[in-house]
Design a protein around this motif. Structure first.
Motif, mmCIF file in Angstrom:
data_model
loop_
_atom_site.group_PDB
_atom_site.id
_atom_site.type_symbol
_atom_site.label_atom_id
_atom_site.label_comp_id
_atom_site.label_asym_id
_atom_site.label_seq_id
_atom_site.Cartn_x
_atom_site.Cartn_y
_atom_site.Cartn_z
ATOM 1 N N PRO A 1 0.940 2.169 2.939
ATOM 2 C CA PRO A 1 0.871 0.981 2.079
ATOM 3 C C PRO A 1 1.278 -0.301 2.784
ATOM 4 C CG PRO A 1 2.869 2.202 1.622
ATOM 5 C CD PRO A 1 2.089 3.020 2.626
ATOM 6 N N ASN A 2 1.779 -0.190 3.995
ATOM 7 C CA ASN A 2 2.279 -1.368 4.722
ATOM 8 C C ASN A 2 1.262 -1.957 5.686
ATOM 9 O OD1 ASN A 2 4.889 -1.179 3.498
ATOM 10 N ND2 ASN A 2 5.379 0.500 4.900
ATOM 11 N N ASN A 3 0.064 -1.411 5.697
ATOM 12 C CA ASN A 3 -1.035 -1.958 6.499
ATOM 13 C C ASN A 3 -0.753 -1.962 8.001
ATOM 14 O OD1 ASN A 3 -2.593 -2.734 4.083
ATOM 15 N ND2 ASN A 3 -0.983 -4.259 3.813
ATOM 16 N N GLU A 4 -0.003 -0.962 8.459
ATOM 17 C CA GLU A 4 0.311 -0.914 9.888
ATOM 18 C C GLU A 4 -0.943 -0.695 10.733
ATOM 19 O OE1 GLU A 4 3.402 1.850 10.739
ATOM 20 O OE2 GLU A 4 4.838 0.914 9.372
ATOM 21 N N LEU A 5 -1.892 0.075 10.210
ATOM 22 C CA LEU A 5 -3.139 0.285 10.947
ATOM 23 C C LEU A 5 -3.901 -1.021 11.104
ATOM 24 C CD1 LEU A 5 -4.411 3.656 9.423
ATOM 25 C CD2 LEU A 5 -3.284 3.294 11.619
ATOM 26 N N LEU A 6 -3.868 -1.848 10.072
ATOM 27 C CA LEU A 6 -4.548 -3.143 10.152
ATOM 28 C C LEU A 6 -3.847 -4.055 11.153
ATOM 29 C CD1 LEU A 6 -6.881 -4.842 8.975
ATOM 30 C CD2 LEU A 6 -5.224 -5.794 7.368
ATOM 31 N N VAL A 7 -2.521 -4.025 11.162
ATOM 32 C CA VAL A 7 -1.765 -4.816 12.134
ATOM 33 C C VAL A 7 -2.157 -4.409 13.546
ATOM 34 C CG1 VAL A 7 0.528 -5.294 13.059
ATOM 35 C CG2 VAL A 7 0.174 -5.216 10.585
ATOM 36 N N ASN A 8 -2.277 -3.096 13.778
ATOM 37 C CA ASN A 8 -2.692 -2.607 15.094
ATOM 38 C C ASN A 8 -4.127 -3.027 15.404
ATOM 39 O OD1 ASN A 8 -0.222 -1.365 15.491
ATOM 40 N ND2 ASN A 8 -0.911 0.606 14.692
ATOM 41 N N PHE A 9 -4.974 -2.994 14.378
ATOM 42 C CA PHE A 9 -6.362 -3.416 14.581
ATOM 43 C C PHE A 9 -6.431 -4.850 15.088
ATOM 44 C CE2 PHE A 9 -9.682 -6.024 12.550
ATOM 45 C CZ PHE A 9 -10.791 -5.556 13.232
ATOM 46 N N TRP A 10 -5.696 -5.759 14.473
ATOM 47 C CA TRP A 10 -5.732 -7.157 14.911
ATOM 48 C C TRP A 10 -5.238 -7.284 16.350
ATOM 49 C CZ3 TRP A 10 -8.963 -9.539 12.270
ATOM 50 C CH2 TRP A 10 -9.012 -9.513 10.877
ATOM 51 N N ARG A 11 -4.239 -6.510 16.713
ATOM 52 C CA ARG A 11 -3.731 -6.568 18.082
ATOM 53 C C ARG A 11 -4.797 -6.104 19.075
ATOM 54 N NH1 ARG A 11 0.331 -3.621 17.421
ATOM 55 N NH2 ARG A 11 -0.294 -1.681 18.415
ATOM 56 N N TYR A 12 -5.477 -4.995 18.758
ATOM 57 C CA TYR A 12 -6.523 -4.489 19.648
ATOM 58 C C TYR A 12 -7.712 -5.445 19.716
ATOM 59 C CZ TYR A 12 -4.100 0.025 19.823
ATOM 60 O OH TYR A 12 -3.182 1.012 20.031
ATOM 61 N N LEU A 13 -8.066 -6.047 18.585
ATOM 62 C CA LEU A 13 -9.199 -6.969 18.595
ATOM 63 C C LEU A 13 -8.891 -8.198 19.446
ATOM 64 C CD1 LEU A 13 -12.021 -7.692 17.685
ATOM 65 C CD2 LEU A 13 -11.054 -8.659 15.585
ATOM 66 N N LYS B 1 -10.262 -11.921 -5.381
ATOM 67 C CA LYS B 1 -10.367 -11.391 -6.746
ATOM 68 C C LYS B 1 -9.232 -10.416 -7.046
ATOM 69 C CE LYS B 1 -13.661 -7.636 -5.646
ATOM 70 N NZ LYS B 1 -13.527 -7.690 -4.174
ATOM 71 N N ALA B 2 -8.826 -10.399 -8.305
ATOM 72 C CA ALA B 2 -7.763 -9.486 -8.743
ATOM 73 C C ALA B 2 -8.272 -8.056 -8.855
ATOM 74 C CB ALA B 2 -7.196 -9.950 -10.084
ATOM 75 N N TYR B 3 -9.555 -7.909 -9.208
ATOM 76 C CA TYR B 3 -10.138 -6.583 -9.411
ATOM 77 C C TYR B 3 -10.004 -5.730 -8.159
ATOM 78 C CZ TYR B 3 -13.572 -2.928 -10.315
ATOM 79 O OH TYR B 3 -14.183 -1.717 -10.476
ATOM 80 N N SER B 4 -9.510 -4.526 -8.321
ATOM 81 C CA SER B 4 -9.340 -3.491 -7.292
ATOM 82 C C SER B 4 -8.328 -3.870 -6.215
ATOM 83 C CB SER B 4 -10.684 -3.112 -6.644
ATOM 84 O OG SER B 4 -11.185 -4.127 -5.807
ATOM 85 N N LYS B 5 -7.596 -4.983 -6.433
ATOM 86 C CA LYS B 5 -6.588 -5.371 -5.455
ATOM 87 C C LYS B 5 -5.392 -4.431 -5.542
ATOM 88 C CE LYS B 5 -7.052 -9.031 -3.496
ATOM 89 N NZ LYS B 5 -8.469 -8.906 -3.544
ATOM 90 N N SER B 6 -4.866 -4.023 -4.403
ATOM 91 C CA SER B 6 -3.724 -3.121 -4.360
ATOM 92 C C SER B 6 -2.479 -3.805 -4.911
ATOM 93 C CB SER B 6 -3.464 -2.671 -2.913
ATOM 94 O OG SER B 6 -2.304 -1.899 -2.831
ATOM 95 N N LEU B 7 -1.804 -3.119 -5.833
ATOM 96 C CA LEU B 7 -0.563 -3.654 -6.397
ATOM 97 C C LEU B 7 0.660 -3.094 -5.684
ATOM 98 C CD1 LEU B 7 -1.470 -3.518 -10.198
ATOM 99 C CD2 LEU B 7 -1.388 -5.531 -8.722
ATOM 100 N N CYS B 8 0.458 -2.035 -4.903
ATOM 101 C CA CYS B 8 1.570 -1.486 -4.112
ATOM 102 C C CYS B 8 1.316 -1.866 -2.656
ATOM 103 C CB CYS B 8 1.666 0.024 -4.276
ATOM 104 S SG CYS B 8 0.232 0.930 -3.708
ATOM 105 N N GLY B 9 2.249 -2.530 -2.062
ATOM 106 C CA GLY B 9 2.045 -3.015 -0.709
ATOM 107 C C GLY B 9 1.346 -4.372 -0.723
ATOM 108 N N HIS B 10 1.144 -4.902 0.457
ATOM 109 C CA HIS B 10 0.551 -6.227 0.588
ATOM 110 C C HIS B 10 -0.960 -6.115 0.515
ATOM 111 C CE1 HIS B 10 0.896 -10.369 1.345
ATOM 112 N NE2 HIS B 10 0.560 -10.379 2.612
ATOM 113 N N GLY B 11 -1.594 -6.853 -0.407
ATOM 114 C CA GLY B 11 -3.019 -6.721 -0.626
ATOM 115 C C GLY B 11 -3.873 -7.864 -0.115
#
Length: 231
Positions: free
Chosen positions: A83-95, A215-225
């Motif tokens: 839920p903490n988006n660590e994979l996304l953080v790593n993605f930005w670093r690799y990109l 948009k609010a629809y389908s936005k994650s409410l747990c963790g940073h969305g």
């Protein structure tokens, strides 16, 4: 009952997250904004998107903008969907490393917006808006796999695929469908834009595309969305 019935009376704040202010109008800051039938946009996300895009126009004469989505494989380990988006953080670093390794004459100056969403699928997905110096990169490139399989070309889409594969620790020859280049529903061409500092009218279509992430629809409410690059 659908959880989105809570917006039927148009509350000023999101019922499940009172920090989020709801925006129901089809325009924001004098420009068209995306309208979703199942809920409002989040005003803070709209403001942040407009701020980042406005800064991009001030940073450089021309800015390339495109939309892509990141998805997870169907059999990706559920325990890794943090839920903490660590994979996304790593993605930005690799990109960033990928773009720096491209040794372009002009620095790419990568900036971005992102949103994490999940509707009926088992895993969430990410919507991205990439914001790059147009003099360095001005198109997404061929987004089909390389002839030998995998994603080995030097274009932007293949660099995104390699970065997402590394972030997930996933085989590069199994990345088909996991990086989606968003297309305009009318032209069926990639959603590619050029922001021009001396042409303020170029902002409106880019902001409309960015507002989809708000948009609010389908936005994650747990963790940073929702988030963006730092200035």
């Amino acid at each position: 009952m659908s959880p989105y019935n809570c917006f039927a009376h148009q509350p000023l704040r999101h019922p499940d997250n009172p920090h989020w202010e709801c925006h129901y109008d089809k325009h924001f800051a004098g420009m068209r904004a995306y309208h979703h039938p199942k809920g409002p946009l989040i005003k803070q996300h709209l403001k942040r998107s407009l701020y980042i895009l406005g800064k991009a126009m001030a940073w450089q004469g021309r800015t390339f903008v495109c939309r892509m989505d990141l998805r997870f494989p169907k059999d990706y380990p559920a325990a890794s969907l943090d839920p903490n988006n660590e994979l996304l953080v790593n993605f930005w670093r690799y990109l960033k490393r990928e773009l720096e390794a491209s040794r372009k004459k002009y620095h790419p100056c990568l900036r971005y917006l992102w949103a994490r969403e999940q509707d009926s699928s088992d895993a969430h997905h990410y919507h991205l808006m990439l914001i790059i110096n147009y003099d360095a990169i001005f198109k997404v490139g061929d987004y089909g796999p390389s002839p030998e399989g995998g994603y080995y070309r030097k274009n932007l889409t293949h660099r995104v695929a390699r970065s997402w594969a590394r972030a997930m620790d996933w085989p590069l020859d199994e990345m088909k469908g996991l990086v989606h280049v968003c297309e305009d529903p009318i032209t069926e061409k990639p959603m590619e834009y050029c922001l021009r500092r001396n042409d303020p009218e170029t902002l409106a279509p880019v902001f409309y595309a960015a507002s989809y992430l708000c948009k609010a629809y389908s936005k994650s409410l747990c963790g940073h969305g929702f988030g963006s690059s730092r200035l």
